[in-house]
Design a protein around this motif. Structure first.
Motif, PDB file in Angstrom:
ATOM      1  N   PRO A   5       0.836  -1.201   0.000  1.00 40.03           N
ATOM      2  CA  PRO A   5       0.000   0.000   0.000  1.00 40.03           C
ATOM      3  C   PRO A   5       0.873   1.255   0.000  1.00 40.03           C
ATOM      4  CG  PRO A   5      -0.639  -1.495   1.774  1.00 40.03           C
ATOM      5  CD  PRO A   5       0.620  -2.028   1.180  1.00 40.03           C
ATOM      6  N   ARG A   6       0.440   2.252  -0.725  1.00 39.60           N
ATOM      7  CA  ARG A   6       1.190   3.501  -0.828  1.00 39.60           C
ATOM      8  C   ARG A   6       0.395   4.612  -0.165  1.00 39.60           C
ATOM      9  NH1 ARG A   6       5.457   2.901  -3.868  1.00 39.60           N
ATOM     10  NH2 ARG A   6       5.725   5.117  -4.200  1.00 39.60           N
ATOM     11  N   LYS A   7       1.110   5.624   0.305  1.00 37.60           N
ATOM     12  CA  LYS A   7       0.483   6.796   0.902  1.00 37.60           C
ATOM     13  C   LYS A   7       0.862   8.002   0.067  1.00 37.60           C
ATOM     14  CE  LYS A   7       0.805   4.872   5.455  1.00 37.60           C
ATOM     15  NZ  LYS A   7      -0.113   4.902   6.481  1.00 37.60           N
ATOM     16  N   ASP A   8      -0.142   8.724  -0.400  1.00 38.38           N
ATOM     17  CA  ASP A   8       0.103   9.964  -1.125  1.00 38.38           C
ATOM     18  C   ASP A   8       0.020  11.108  -0.123  1.00 38.38           C
ATOM     19  OD1 ASP A   8       0.288   8.611  -3.516  1.00 38.38           O
ATOM     20  OD2 ASP A   8      -1.806   8.945  -4.048  1.00 38.38           O
ATOM     21  N   ILE A   9       1.075  11.915  -0.079  1.00 40.49           N
ATOM     22  CA  ILE A   9       1.062  13.077   0.790  1.00 40.49           C
ATOM     23  C   ILE A   9       1.391  14.309  -0.035  1.00 40.49           C
ATOM     24  CG2 ILE A   9       1.633  11.791   2.882  1.00 40.49           C
ATOM     25  CD1 ILE A   9       4.507  12.730   2.589  1.00 40.49           C
ATOM     26  N   HIS A  10       0.792  15.392   0.324  1.00 40.94           N
ATOM     27  CA  HIS A  10       1.023  16.655  -0.373  1.00 40.94           C
ATOM     28  C   HIS A  10       1.499  17.656   0.675  1.00 40.94           C
ATOM     29  CE1 HIS A  10      -1.021  14.906  -3.804  1.00 40.94           C
ATOM     30  NE2 HIS A  10      -1.875  14.420  -2.913  1.00 40.94           N
ATOM     31  N   LEU A  11       2.695  18.176   0.482  1.00 41.56           N
ATOM     32  CA  LEU A  11       3.308  19.060   1.463  1.00 41.56           C
ATOM     33  C   LEU A  11       3.597  20.425   0.858  1.00 41.56           C
ATOM     34  CD1 LEU A  11       5.997  16.595   2.866  1.00 41.56           C
ATOM     35  CD2 LEU A  11       3.804  17.161   3.897  1.00 41.56           C
ATOM     36  N   SER A  12       3.487  21.423   1.665  1.00 38.82           N
ATOM     37  CA  SER A  12       3.925  22.763   1.309  1.00 38.82           C
ATOM     38  C   SER A  12       4.974  23.146   2.347  1.00 38.82           C
ATOM     39  CB  SER A  12       2.743  23.738   1.335  1.00 38.82           C
ATOM     40  OG  SER A  12       3.206  25.042   1.055  1.00 38.82           O
ATOM     41  N   LEU A  13       6.228  23.200   1.925  1.00 42.08           N
ATOM     42  CA  LEU A  13       7.335  23.378   2.861  1.00 42.08           C
ATOM     43  C   LEU A  13       8.068  24.691   2.627  1.00 42.08           C
ATOM     44  CD1 LEU A  13       8.924  19.812   2.492  1.00 42.08           C
ATOM     45  CD2 LEU A  13       7.319  20.562   4.254  1.00 42.08           C
ATOM     46  N   THR A  14       8.573  25.264   3.709  1.00 47.12           N
ATOM     47  CA  THR A  14       9.488  26.387   3.570  1.00 47.12           C
ATOM     48  C   THR A  14      10.828  25.816   3.111  1.00 47.12           C
ATOM     49  OG1 THR A  14      10.350  26.222   5.819  1.00 47.12           O
ATOM     50  CG2 THR A  14       8.366  27.602   5.494  1.00 47.12           C
ATOM     51  N   GLY A  15      11.725  26.668   2.719  1.00 43.06           N
ATOM     52  CA  GLY A  15      13.056  26.212   2.317  1.00 43.06           C
ATOM     53  C   GLY A  15      13.760  25.463   3.433  1.00 43.06           C
ATOM     54  N   ASP A  16      13.637  25.971   4.664  1.00 47.23           N
ATOM     55  CA  ASP A  16      14.270  25.308   5.803  1.00 47.23           C
ATOM     56  C   ASP A  16      13.640  23.945   6.074  1.00 47.23           C
ATOM     57  OD1 ASP A  16      16.084  27.349   6.254  1.00 47.23           O
ATOM     58  OD2 ASP A  16      14.908  28.282   7.863  1.00 47.23           O
ATOM     59  N   GLN A  17      12.332  23.848   5.959  1.00 44.93           N
ATOM     60  CA  GLN A  17      11.658  22.564   6.174  1.00 44.93           C
ATOM     61  C   GLN A  17      12.073  21.556   5.104  1.00 44.93           C
ATOM     62  OE1 GLN A  17       7.662  24.121   6.124  1.00 44.93           O
ATOM     63  NE2 GLN A  17       7.427  23.829   8.342  1.00 44.93           N
TER      64      GLN A  17
END
Length: 101
Positions: A5-17
């Motif tokens: 099973p796969r997990k799709d994640i969508h992230l919005s990160l700062t440059g540091d993150q």
């Protein structure tokens, strides 16, 4: 073939993150490389093939994160990741190295 099973994640990160995420993944990959080296010298309970496969998996994840950060199409990246997973099936998970008597 195992269908993991796969997990799709969508992230919005700062440059540091983003830097923290990639650094953590690289640290994890490096620790698996160390465990593979130790296994090749007879240490630990899992064999070298298992740890080498884990190194490959984490490196593929690092590459995926980099590609997505550069703006690659998420659907294309997902399809390629699924194709890579099918090509690089893990050895028997948790293959233990039998202690020598």
């Amino acid at each position: 073939m195992t269908n993991t099973p796969r997990k799709d994640i969508h992230l919005s990160l700062t440059g540091d993150q983003y830097d923290d995420l990639t650094s953590a993944l690289e640290t994890q990959r490096n620790s698996f490389e160390q465990l593979a080296a130790e296994a090749s010298n007879g240490f630990g309970y899992l064999d070298t093939a298992y740890w080498t496969h884990r190194v490959t998996e984490v490196q593929q994840l690092i590459d995926t994160v980099h590609r997505l950060a550069l703006g690659a199409n998420p659907q294309v990246v997902k399809q390629e990741a699924q194709g890579n997973a099918a090509k690089h099936l893990p050895p028997d998970s948790g293959t233990e190295v039998a202690p020598e008597d």
